[in-house]
Design an enzyme around this catalytic site. Structure first.
Site, PDB file in Angstrom:
ATOM      1  CG  HIS A   1      -3.790  47.590 -94.905  1.00 41.72           C
ATOM      2  ND1 HIS A   1      -3.291  46.349 -94.585  1.00 41.72           N
ATOM      3  CD2 HIS A   1      -5.066  47.598 -94.448  1.00 41.72           C
ATOM      4  CE1 HIS A   1      -4.206  45.645 -93.946  1.00 41.72           C
ATOM      5  NE2 HIS A   1      -5.312  46.386 -93.851  1.00 41.72           N
TER       6      HIS A   1
ATOM      7  CG  MET B   1     -11.687  42.080 -93.186  1.00 47.48           C
ATOM      8  SD  MET B   1     -11.707  43.827 -92.785  1.00 47.48           S
ATOM      9  CE  MET B   1     -10.734  44.451 -94.156  1.00 47.48           C
TER      10      MET B   1
ATOM     11  CG  MET C   1      -8.436  42.084 -87.276  1.00 50.34           C
ATOM     12  SD  MET C   1      -7.924  43.293 -88.522  1.00 50.34           S
ATOM     13  CE  MET C   1      -8.998  44.679 -88.164  1.00 50.34           C
TER      14      MET C   1
ATOM     15  CG  HIS D   1      -7.176  42.894 -93.908  1.00 51.10           C
ATOM     16  ND1 HIS D   1      -7.496  43.841 -92.945  1.00 51.10           N
ATOM     17  CD2 HIS D   1      -7.637  41.711 -93.442  1.00 51.10           C
ATOM     18  CE1 HIS D   1      -8.128  43.239 -91.943  1.00 51.10           C
ATOM     19  NE2 HIS D   1      -8.230  41.961 -92.221  1.00 51.10           N
TER      20      HIS D   1
ATOM     21  CG  ASP E   1      -8.644  47.462 -94.994  1.00 45.77           C
ATOM     22  OD1 ASP E   1      -8.188  46.456 -94.423  1.00 45.77           O
ATOM     23  OD2 ASP E   1      -8.299  48.632 -94.716  1.00 45.77           O
TER      24      ASP E   1
ATOM     25  CG  ASP F   1      -5.870  46.578 -89.917  1.00 41.42           C
ATOM     26  OD1 ASP F   1      -6.113  47.792 -89.812  1.00 41.42           O
ATOM     27  OD2 ASP F   1      -6.317  45.857 -90.836  1.00 41.42           O
TER      28      ASP F   1
ATOM     29  CB  SER G   1      -5.869  51.556 -94.235  1.00 44.16           C
ATOM     30  OG  SER G   1      -7.083  51.106 -94.781  1.00 44.16           O
TER      31      SER G   1
ATOM     32  CG  MET H   1     -14.283  45.440 -95.627  1.00 38.70           C
ATOM     33  SD  MET H   1     -14.873  46.848 -94.688  1.00 38.70           S
ATOM     34  CE  MET H   1     -13.336  47.363 -93.894  1.00 38.70           C
TER      35      MET H   1
HETATM   36  C1  DX5 Z   1     -10.733  47.645 -90.511  1.00 46.53           C
HETATM   37  C2  DX5 Z   1      -9.638  47.598 -91.521  1.00 46.53           C
HETATM   38  C3  DX5 Z   1      -8.549  48.554 -91.264  1.00 46.53           C
HETATM   39  C4  DX5 Z   1      -8.939  49.998 -91.281  1.00 46.53           C
HETATM   40  C5  DX5 Z   1      -8.076  50.691 -90.278  1.00 46.53           C
HETATM   41  O1  DX5 Z   1     -11.584  46.586 -90.687  1.00 46.53           O
HETATM   42  O2  DX5 Z   1      -9.045  46.315 -91.565  1.00 46.53           O
HETATM   43  O3  DX5 Z   1      -7.423  48.330 -92.103  1.00 46.53           O
HETATM   44  O4  DX5 Z   1      -8.780  50.606 -92.542  1.00 46.53           O
HETATM   45  O5  DX5 Z   1      -8.517  51.979 -90.128  1.00 46.53           O
HETATM   46  P1  DX5 Z   1      -8.123  52.890 -88.877  1.00 46.53           P
HETATM   47  O6  DX5 Z   1      -6.644  53.063 -88.901  1.00 46.53           O
HETATM   48  O7  DX5 Z   1      -8.895  54.132 -89.157  1.00 46.53           O
HETATM   49  O8  DX5 Z   1      -8.599  52.161 -87.631  1.00 46.53           O
HETATM   50 ZN    ZN Z   2      -7.114  46.074 -92.736  1.00 48.81          ZN
END
Ligand code: DX5
Ligand code: ZN
Length: 219
Positions: free
Chosen positions: A33, A68, A137, A66, A35, A175, A8, A37
């Site tokens: 990956h 969010m 998750m 991904h 993320d 994840d 990630s 947000m």
């Molecule tokens: C959290 C993200 C993850 C995050 C995981 O909301 O979706 O992808 O980057 O990070 P670690 O591996 O540090 O839990």
């Molecule tokens: Zn993620």
């Protein structure tokens, strides 16, 4: 079965993204990956289109994005344009999930659905055959570096059963809080793909950490 490691980018040094991208390109990692947000669906804001576009320019592997964010339908074609290969939306953020999934596929991307820790697998019964991927998750979404939720093993087993029973071809991705301590058991439970942020980027040798995770997942 092939197992996929997806580091990630959220945990990378944002002042030196090119270094992180090259590390991933030259490592045993399978996917990037990414993320996204929005500060509404989750209590944090990460990055958006310009950053993803910049990553795509250098990334030589699958872009696993991904989302969010609320109302992801508004941005599906934009995510295709900036280079997403797999686009995953949250079940909890979609009012018309079936429509959203079809729109992702129409754009030529693989379609994924993510479930928060409190959302039961059963909600996927009538959509599972349309999905390329389900992202479970194992922390509450919004932040890297959180502790793994143990109930995840049971959920992966339930999802594995639903996939087998329905004849779906969906991959199972996990994840949040993935480390060398839980990846073997997650893989045994049925997970195919593993996101790892902090555990990779906070380690002494991220590339070696990725290789090790891949070996453990493939045992
Ligand atoms: C959290 C993200 C993850 C995050 C995981 O909301 O979706 O992808 O980057 O990070 P670690 O591996 O540090 O839990
Ligand atoms: Zn993620």
């Amino acid at each position: 079965m092939n197992k996929f490691i997806a580091p990630s980018i959220l945990a990378a040094d944002f002042t030196n993204l090119q270094h992180a991208i090259e590390m991933i390109n030259n490592s045993k990692a399978d996917w990037f990956h990414i993320d996204v947000m929005d500060g509404v669906f989750v209590p944090n804001i990460s990055f958006g289109m310009p950053v993803i576009k910049a990553i795509k320019k250098h990334a030589a592997k699958t872009m696993d994005v991904h989302l969010m964010i609320v109302d992801p339908d508004r941005y599906i074609s934009n995510f295709k344009k900036v280079g997403a290969d797999i686009l995953t939306v949250h079940y909890e953020a979609c009012t018309h999930l079936h429509r959203t999934i079809q729109a992702i596929k129409t754009e030529g991307m693989k379609a994924g659905v993510s479930l928060n820790p409190h959302t039961p697998i059963a909600v996927l019964e009538d959509i599972i055959c349309d999905l390329d991927l389900v992202l479970i998750m194992s922390v509450n979404p919004g932040f890297g570096g959180q502790s793994f939720i143990e109930n995840t093993y049971k959920k992966i087993e339930q999802l594995k059963n639903l996939i087998a029973y329905s004849g779906s071809k969906a991959l199972i991705e996990v994840d949040g809080g993935v480390t060398d301590k839980n990846i073997e058991q997650l893989s045994e439970a049925g997970a195919d793909a593993f996101v790892a942020g902090s555990f990779v980027f906070k380690s002494e040798n991220p590339s070696e950490t990725i290789s090790n995770l891949k070996i453990l997942a493939s045992k």
